[in-house]
Design a protein around this motif. Structure first.
Motif, PDB file in Angstrom:
ATOM      1  N   THR A  90       0.827  -1.204   0.000  1.00  0.00           N
ATOM      2  CA  THR A  90       0.000   0.000   0.000  1.00  0.00           C
ATOM      3  C   THR A  90       0.862   1.255   0.000  1.00  0.00           C
ATOM      4  OG1 THR A  90      -1.777  -1.152   1.179  1.00  0.00           O
ATOM      5  CG2 THR A  90      -1.816   1.238   1.239  1.00  0.00           C
ATOM      6  N   GLN A  91       1.876   1.280   0.851  1.00  0.00           N
ATOM      7  CA  GLN A  91       2.750   2.444   0.927  1.00  0.00           C
ATOM      8  C   GLN A  91       3.536   2.626  -0.364  1.00  0.00           C
ATOM      9  OE1 GLN A  91       2.939   4.716   3.732  1.00  0.00           O
ATOM     10  NE2 GLN A  91       3.758   5.812   1.955  1.00  0.00           N
ATOM     11  N   SER A  92       4.026   1.520  -0.941  1.00  0.00           N
ATOM     12  CA  SER A  92       4.798   1.594  -2.181  1.00  0.00           C
ATOM     13  C   SER A  92       3.939   2.117  -3.338  1.00  0.00           C
ATOM     14  CB  SER A  92       5.372   0.221  -2.534  1.00  0.00           C
ATOM     15  OG  SER A  92       6.248  -0.237  -1.526  1.00  0.00           O
ATOM     16  N   VAL A  93       2.712   1.611  -3.444  1.00  0.00           N
ATOM     17  CA  VAL A  93       1.797   2.068  -4.492  1.00  0.00           C
ATOM     18  C   VAL A  93       1.479   3.543  -4.299  1.00  0.00           C
ATOM     19  CG1 VAL A  93      -0.542   1.829  -5.427  1.00  0.00           C
ATOM     20  CG2 VAL A  93       0.793  -0.213  -4.857  1.00  0.00           C
ATOM     21  N   ASN A  94       1.251   3.916  -3.062  1.00  0.00           N
ATOM     22  CA  ASN A  94       0.940   5.309  -2.766  1.00  0.00           C
ATOM     23  C   ASN A  94       2.076   6.235  -3.205  1.00  0.00           C
ATOM     24  OD1 ASN A  94      -0.921   7.203  -1.235  1.00  0.00           O
ATOM     25  ND2 ASN A  94       1.011   7.583  -0.188  1.00  0.00           N
ATOM     26  N   ASP A  95       3.317   5.837  -2.908  1.00  0.00           N
ATOM     27  CA  ASP A  95       4.477   6.646  -3.296  1.00  0.00           C
ATOM     28  C   ASP A  95       4.612   6.705  -4.818  1.00  0.00           C
ATOM     29  OD1 ASP A  95       4.955   6.980  -0.605  1.00  0.00           O
ATOM     30  OD2 ASP A  95       6.520   5.444  -0.500  1.00  0.00           O
ATOM     31  N   SER A  96       4.379   5.565  -5.472  1.00  0.00           N
ATOM     32  CA  SER A  96       4.546   5.500  -6.927  1.00  0.00           C
ATOM     33  C   SER A  96       3.529   6.372  -7.656  1.00  0.00           C
ATOM     34  CB  SER A  96       4.414   4.049  -7.408  1.00  0.00           C
ATOM     35  OG  SER A  96       5.423   3.234  -6.838  1.00  0.00           O
ATOM     36  N   LEU A  97       2.330   6.468  -7.116  1.00  0.00           N
ATOM     37  CA  LEU A  97       1.266   7.229  -7.778  1.00  0.00           C
ATOM     38  C   LEU A  97       1.172   8.666  -7.281  1.00  0.00           C
ATOM     39  CD1 LEU A  97      -1.649   4.612  -7.756  1.00  0.00           C
ATOM     40  CD2 LEU A  97       0.045   5.017  -9.547  1.00  0.00           C
ATOM     41  N   ASN A  98       2.017   8.992  -6.292  1.00  0.00           N
ATOM     42  CA  ASN A  98       1.904  10.310  -5.656  1.00  0.00           C
ATOM     43  C   ASN A  98       0.465  10.535  -5.207  1.00  0.00           C
ATOM     44  OD1 ASN A  98       2.836  12.756  -4.681  1.00  0.00           O
ATOM     45  ND2 ASN A  98       2.410  13.844  -6.604  1.00  0.00           N
ATOM     46  N   ALA A  99      -0.057   9.507  -4.531  1.00  0.00           N
ATOM     47  CA  ALA A  99      -1.473   9.496  -4.136  1.00  0.00           C
ATOM     48  C   ALA A  99      -1.621   9.885  -2.673  1.00  0.00           C
ATOM     49  CB  ALA A  99      -2.054   8.107  -4.369  1.00  0.00           C
ATOM     50  N   LEU A 100      -2.862   9.958  -2.243  1.00  0.00           N
ATOM     51  CA  LEU A 100      -3.157  10.155  -0.824  1.00  0.00           C
ATOM     52  C   LEU A 100      -3.524   8.804  -0.233  1.00  0.00           C
ATOM     53  CD1 LEU A 100      -3.613  12.181   1.528  1.00  0.00           C
ATOM     54  CD2 LEU A 100      -6.026  12.167   0.901  1.00  0.00           C
ATOM     55  N   LEU A 101      -2.904   8.449   0.885  1.00  0.00           N
ATOM     56  CA  LEU A 101      -3.143   7.163   1.536  1.00  0.00           C
ATOM     57  C   LEU A 101      -4.171   7.322   2.651  1.00  0.00           C
ATOM     58  CD1 LEU A 101      -2.481   4.184   2.097  1.00  0.00           C
ATOM     59  CD2 LEU A 101      -0.551   4.956   3.491  1.00  0.00           C
TER      60      LEU A 101
ATOM     61  N   ILE B 101     -12.496   9.803   1.145  1.00  0.00           N
ATOM     62  CA  ILE B 101     -12.172   9.442  -0.238  1.00  0.00           C
ATOM     63  C   ILE B 101     -12.792  10.447  -1.205  1.00  0.00           C
ATOM     64  CG2 ILE B 101     -12.543   7.726  -2.056  1.00  0.00           C
ATOM     65  CD1 ILE B 101     -12.502   5.567   0.138  1.00  0.00           C
ATOM     66  N   ALA B 102     -14.047  10.794  -0.959  1.00  0.00           N
ATOM     67  CA  ALA B 102     -14.752  11.719  -1.855  1.00  0.00           C
ATOM     68  C   ALA B 102     -14.004  13.040  -1.983  1.00  0.00           C
ATOM     69  CB  ALA B 102     -16.171  11.951  -1.337  1.00  0.00           C
ATOM     70  N   LYS B 103     -13.550  13.563  -0.868  1.00  0.00           N
ATOM     71  CA  LYS B 103     -12.827  14.836  -0.881  1.00  0.00           C
ATOM     72  C   LYS B 103     -11.460  14.685  -1.541  1.00  0.00           C
ATOM     73  CE  LYS B 103     -11.067  18.461   2.168  1.00  0.00           C
ATOM     74  NZ  LYS B 103     -10.926  18.918   3.583  1.00  0.00           N
ATOM     75  N   ALA B 104     -10.711  13.628  -1.131  1.00  0.00           N
ATOM     76  CA  ALA B 104      -9.342  13.463  -1.627  1.00  0.00           C
ATOM     77  C   ALA B 104      -9.291  13.162  -3.120  1.00  0.00           C
ATOM     78  CB  ALA B 104      -8.651  12.344  -0.845  1.00  0.00           C
ATOM     79  N   SER B 105     -10.269  12.401  -3.640  1.00  0.00           N
ATOM     80  CA  SER B 105     -10.225  11.980  -5.042  1.00  0.00           C
ATOM     81  C   SER B 105     -10.548  13.109  -6.020  1.00  0.00           C
ATOM     82  CB  SER B 105     -11.183  10.804  -5.268  1.00  0.00           C
ATOM     83  OG  SER B 105     -12.520  11.157  -4.962  1.00  0.00           O
ATOM     84  N   THR B 106     -10.851  14.301  -5.498  1.00  0.00           N
ATOM     85  CA  THR B 106     -10.997  15.467  -6.374  1.00  0.00           C
ATOM     86  C   THR B 106      -9.652  16.122  -6.639  1.00  0.00           C
ATOM     87  OG1 THR B 106     -11.364  16.989  -4.512  1.00  0.00           O
ATOM     88  CG2 THR B 106     -13.309  15.909  -5.472  1.00  0.00           C
ATOM     89  N   GLU B 107      -8.616  15.696  -5.874  1.00  0.00           N
ATOM     90  CA  GLU B 107      -7.311  16.347  -5.961  1.00  0.00           C
ATOM     91  C   GLU B 107      -6.185  15.430  -6.406  1.00  0.00           C
ATOM     92  OE1 GLU B 107      -6.748  17.856  -2.051  1.00  0.00           O
ATOM     93  OE2 GLU B 107      -8.470  19.221  -2.136  1.00  0.00           O
ATOM     94  N   SER B 108      -6.303  14.114  -6.147  1.00  0.00           N
ATOM     95  CA  SER B 108      -5.232  13.178  -6.488  1.00  0.00           C
ATOM     96  C   SER B 108      -5.762  11.751  -6.441  1.00  0.00           C
ATOM     97  CB  SER B 108      -4.068  13.324  -5.494  1.00  0.00           C
ATOM     98  OG  SER B 108      -4.450  12.807  -4.223  1.00  0.00           O
ATOM     99  N   PRO B 109      -4.986  10.793  -6.993  1.00  0.00           N
ATOM    100  CA  PRO B 109      -5.371   9.393  -6.783  1.00  0.00           C
ATOM    101  C   PRO B 109      -5.412   9.070  -5.293  1.00  0.00           C
ATOM    102  CG  PRO B 109      -3.658   9.575  -8.450  1.00  0.00           C
ATOM    103  CD  PRO B 109      -3.770  10.933  -7.808  1.00  0.00           C
ATOM    104  N   VAL B 110      -6.218   8.083  -4.938  1.00  0.00           N
ATOM    105  CA  VAL B 110      -6.372   7.680  -3.531  1.00  0.00           C
ATOM    106  C   VAL B 110      -6.098   6.186  -3.406  1.00  0.00           C
ATOM    107  CG1 VAL B 110      -7.933   7.557  -1.552  1.00  0.00           C
ATOM    108  CG2 VAL B 110      -8.104   9.475  -3.155  1.00  0.00           C
ATOM    109  N   VAL B 111      -5.265   5.817  -2.454  1.00  0.00           N
ATOM    110  CA  VAL B 111      -5.001   4.415  -2.119  1.00  0.00           C
ATOM    111  C   VAL B 111      -5.562   4.167  -0.721  1.00  0.00           C
ATOM    112  CG1 VAL B 111      -3.237   2.654  -1.731  1.00  0.00           C
ATOM    113  CG2 VAL B 111      -2.941   4.340  -3.564  1.00  0.00           C
ATOM    114  N   VAL B 112      -6.362   3.110  -0.589  1.00  0.00           N
ATOM    115  CA  VAL B 112      -7.036   2.816   0.683  1.00  0.00           C
ATOM    116  C   VAL B 112      -6.578   1.464   1.202  1.00  0.00           C
ATOM    117  CG1 VAL B 112      -9.242   2.718   1.896  1.00  0.00           C
ATOM    118  CG2 VAL B 112      -9.042   4.055  -0.205  1.00  0.00           C
ATOM    119  N   ASP B 113      -6.073   1.460   2.430  1.00  0.00           N
ATOM    120  CA  ASP B 113      -5.655   0.224   3.112  1.00  0.00           C
ATOM    121  C   ASP B 113      -6.887  -0.362   3.792  1.00  0.00           C
ATOM    122  OD1 ASP B 113      -4.589  -1.768   4.701  1.00  0.00           O
ATOM    123  OD2 ASP B 113      -2.958  -0.551   5.488  1.00  0.00           O
TER     124      ASP B 113
END
Length: 433
Positions: free
Chosen positions: A253-264, A302-314
């Motif tokens: 999860t952390q690796s994917v989040n870093d790779s996508l520059n997402a919000l975890l 998720i709703a708020k964050a996904s308006t600004e960047s990809p979101v990864v959810v653990d």
């Protein structure tokens, strides 16, 4: 401690008695399923007339007793069941074998309880059970079933209701006869009402009943009430990472989040994680409702964050549902609800992710990783290690989830290889990021 040879054993009932699957004429209309430590249920029913007898599971001089409470989504009944479970592990019952018991029938609501096998056969256990039931407080005590072997090896159930001033009344005496396992595990029909929550209101109503004895329940409800009624996903993709404990989920999860520059994000969210221990110590009904509400709080994040960047959810709803199903359905994997059952369907009022990835490793590798963690285990993590059927049921439940279904990923290879596989699947299903 009793020598193993003195412990009573539940013997699977003969297949020759399969014609007795339905409650016999003149009987109580009830069927019972004993959840033994093996993978098979032992099913029986009651008869008022002479019939072929099953092999008795109470060999002389031993005796058996049963207690059951309604399994409806009622907080008082769930707490009563939990209290009985805890008391039956202590004091005068330490020499007994306590097994899960389900009482069900075509016209009867499901009840959950216990079959207590006493190898001694003396009056002490029965007296202790009566004392336990009379000390339950304001709730009406469960009926006490007493199972006795007859002179010719037949088995009888006497059902007693406790009355005031130490008295009791015999409600029924009936012969115990074999029954086939039902087509579906007896607990399956109640899953969508008391274990797997498919709406915010269903979970909220359970936690609402807890505010008088769990102060944190009010705080959880306040957070839920501040969330939008129907959270909408933004334009960026939402990827959920699921899996059993020790499958590498946190690392991936952390690796994917870093790779996508997402919000975890994690479920349960940080705002209620401080109360996990409180709710983990409660009956499964309350525990599941707490985690279900956590999913709805995460949905608003998720709703708020996904308006600004990809979101990864653990972890998210699939995790809550899979563990609930595996906990409620005893025995073998085949006892799970069949594929496409309603219990595997995503809630209509919960924000849906774009992709759900399920990380898997071999049972041997997962156990090795768990043992190396050295962390305090939850009740379910302990169950995962002790019972190889439980993780199989969790994983199979994951695989049967629908709308969205889980994309399985072998997490056994190196971290780099697993990450490449995961990123490939994200690109395939979510497009260019």
């Amino acid at each position: 401690m009793l020598h193993p040879s003195r412990l009573l054993r539940l013997t699977p009932l003969p297949r020759a008695l399969s014609a007795m699957a339905a409650p016999p004429a003149g009987g109580s209309g009830q069927c019972f399923a004993v959840e033994g430590p093996g993978s098979d249920l032992v099913c029986f029913t009651l008869s008022a007339s002479g019939r072929p007898e099953p092999r008795c599971f109470v060999p002389a001089p031993g005796r058996c007793y049963s207690l059951c409470v309604p399994a409806a989504p009622s907080v008082p009944m769930a707490r009563l069941h939990r209290r009985l479970q805890q008391r039956l592990r202590q004091g005068p019952f330490e020499g007994c074998r306590v097994l899960g018991l389900l009482c069900y029938g075509a016209q009867a609501a499901l009840e959950k309880g216990f079959l207590i096998q006493d190898p001694r056969g003396g009056p002490e256990t029965e007296r202790a059970l009566e004392e336990l039931l009379r000390g339950l407080g304001e709730l009406p005590p469960p009926l006490l079933g007493v199972y006795e072997a007859g002179e010719r090896g037949e088995l009888w159930q006497c059902l007693w209701a406790l009355r005031g001033a130490g008295g009791r009344e015999l409600l029924r005496r009936a012969r115990v006869v074999a029954a086939e396992e039902p087509p579906l595990h007896p607990a399956v029909p109640g899953l969508s009402h008391a274990a797997v929550f498919h709406s915010l209101e269903a979970a909220r109503s359970v936690v609402e009943q807890c505010t008088s004895f769990i102060p944190e329940a009010t705080a959880v409800l306040d957070l839920v009430d501040k969330c939008p009624k129907q959270s909408k996903k933004g334009e960026f993709p939402v990827i959920v990472i699921e899996g059993l404990d020790a499958t590498g989920k946190t690392t991936v999860t952390q690796s994917v989040n870093d790779s996508l520059n997402a919000l975890l994000l994690r479920s349960p969210p940080a705002c209620i994680s401080q109360w996990r221990k409180t709710f983990d110590d409660e009956p499964t009904l309350i525990r599941r409702a707490f985690y279900a509400l956590g999913n709805y709080i995460v949905a608003s994040e998720i709703a708020k964050a996904s308006t600004e960047s990809p979101v990864v959810v653990d972890r998210y709803w699939h995790s809550t549902a899979a563990y609930a199903i595996a906990t409620e359905i005893s025995g073998k994997v085949q006892n799970l609800p069949p594929a496409h059952h309603e219990v595997y369907q995503w809630p209509e009022d919960l924000l849906k992710p774009d992709l759900v990835l399920l990380l898997t490793v071999s049972p041997e590798e997962r156990i090795r990783r768990l043992q190396g963690r050295g962390l305090e285990k939850t009740e379910e993590e302990t169950e995962l290690e002790a019972n190889n059927l439980f993780p199989q049921k969790v994983e199979e439940s994951y695989k049967r989830m629908e709308n969205p279904r889980c994309q399985e990923v072998d997490a056994s290879p190196s971290r780099e290889e697993v990450l490449r596989t995961v990123l490939y699947l994200i690109k395939k299903h979510c497009g260019s990021l």
